[in-house]
Design an enzyme around this catalytic site. Structure first.
Site, PDB file in Angstrom:
ATOM      1  CG  ASP A   1      -8.571   1.112   3.221  1.00 46.55           C
ATOM      2  OD1 ASP A   1      -7.752   1.337   4.128  1.00 46.55           O
ATOM      3  OD2 ASP A   1      -9.515   1.862   2.951  1.00 46.55           O
TER       4      ASP A   1
ATOM      5  NE  ARG B   1      -3.567   2.645   2.005  1.00 51.99           N
ATOM      6  CZ  ARG B   1      -4.752   2.869   2.545  1.00 51.99           C
ATOM      7  NH1 ARG B   1      -5.333   1.922   3.281  1.00 51.99           N
ATOM      8  NH2 ARG B   1      -5.380   4.009   2.353  1.00 51.99           N
TER       9      ARG B   1
ATOM     10  CG  ASP C   1     -10.792   0.888   7.145  1.00 50.99           C
ATOM     11  OD1 ASP C   1      -9.720   1.436   7.435  1.00 50.99           O
ATOM     12  OD2 ASP C   1     -11.424   1.139   6.105  1.00 50.99           O
TER      13      ASP C   1
ATOM     14  NE  ARG D   1      -7.697   3.335  -1.186  1.00 51.28           N
ATOM     15  CZ  ARG D   1      -8.184   3.973  -0.114  1.00 51.28           C
ATOM     16  NH1 ARG D   1      -8.610   3.288   0.924  1.00 51.28           N
ATOM     17  NH2 ARG D   1      -8.231   5.288  -0.100  1.00 51.28           N
TER      18      ARG D   1
HETATM   19  C1  ROI Z   1     -11.782   6.577  -1.466  1.00 49.31           C
HETATM   20  C2  ROI Z   1     -12.896   6.029  -0.572  1.00 49.31           C
HETATM   21  C3  ROI Z   1     -13.480   7.123   0.314  1.00 49.31           C
HETATM   22  N1  ROI Z   1     -13.961   5.536  -1.402  1.00 49.31           N
HETATM   23  C4  ROI Z   1     -14.316   4.214  -1.462  1.00 49.31           C
HETATM   24  N2  ROI Z   1     -15.307   3.820  -2.312  1.00 49.31           N
HETATM   25  C5  ROI Z   1     -15.658   2.524  -2.359  1.00 49.31           C
HETATM   26  N3  ROI Z   1     -16.649   2.135  -3.192  1.00 49.31           N
HETATM   27  N4  ROI Z   1     -15.042   1.589  -1.570  1.00 49.31           N
HETATM   28  C6  ROI Z   1     -14.045   1.924  -0.716  1.00 49.31           C
HETATM   29  O1  ROI Z   1     -13.507   1.038  -0.006  1.00 49.31           O
HETATM   30  C7  ROI Z   1     -13.648   3.279  -0.635  1.00 49.31           C
HETATM   31  N5  ROI Z   1     -12.670   3.691   0.217  1.00 49.31           N
HETATM   32  C8  ROI Z   1     -12.307   4.958   0.303  1.00 49.31           C
HETATM   33  O2  ROI Z   1     -11.378   5.334   1.152  1.00 49.31           O
END
Ligand code: ROI
Length: 160
Positions: A95, A83, A97, A92
């Site tokens: 991610d 990343r 979370d 990225r």
């Molecule tokens: C860029 C941002 C806000 N938009 C996203 N949009 C979608 N569809 N899925 C994500 O995981 C995601 N993550 C983000 O961080």
């Protein structure tokens, strides 16, 4: 042990493969077991549109790790997937979370649990419903109700 929910997202370098690999890595964290994994969903980016569609999912873990230990592992897995944070809300490879940690509310310099954006993102709420349709936030709001009120980002269910 505590039941924790982790959200996964990717929009670079074969996102479904990135997510599948991340699920396996989460399942092998120390003092942690994978209880369930959601389906994967594709959707247009929320926020900056000049990037590829995302693939999202979530996992349900049973863990003895503390929230901060778990966060350390999530960040290590993201790094292992290469990343690079080139721009805020940019594309990225992976991610991860920490969405929920038992019934805890955590607000410190590293961690906000429940995740701050959880309530208005269908790409987070739908995978959580896959894992536990009865899920309720520490403040009593049900994920089912939040999902119904959430803006529709036209999630596309991906084949397993
Ligand atoms: C860029 C941002 C806000 N938009 C996203 N949009 C979608 N569809 N899925 C994500 O995981 C995601 N993550 C983000 O961080």
């Amino acid at each position: 042990t505590v039941v924790a929910y982790v959200g996964l997202g990717s929009n670079l370098e074969d996102p479904t493969a990135q997510l599948a690999r991340a699920v396996a890595e989460l399942a092998s964290l120390p003092n942690t077991s994978l209880m369930a994994q959601s389906a994967f969903y594709a959707s247009r980016p929320v926020g900056p549109q000049d990037q590829p569609d995302f693939v999202n999912g979530a996992v349900q873990l049973s863990t003895e790790l503390s929230p901060h230990q778990l966060l350390d592992h999530l960040q290590a897995i993201e790094q292992a997937h290469g990343r690079e944070r080139l721009r805020h809300w940019g594309p990225r490879t992976l991610d991860l979370d920490l969405l929920l940690y038992g019934n805890d509310s955590i607000h410190d310099e590293r961690l906000t649990v429940p995740h701050a954006e959880l309530a208005n993102r269908d790409f987070v709420l739908q995978p959580l419903l896959d894992l536990n349709p009865e899920l309720v936030l520490p403040d009593g709001r049900s994920i089912e109700t939040l999902r119904q009120a959430c803006p529709d980002n036209q999630l596309r269910l991906l084949p397993p």
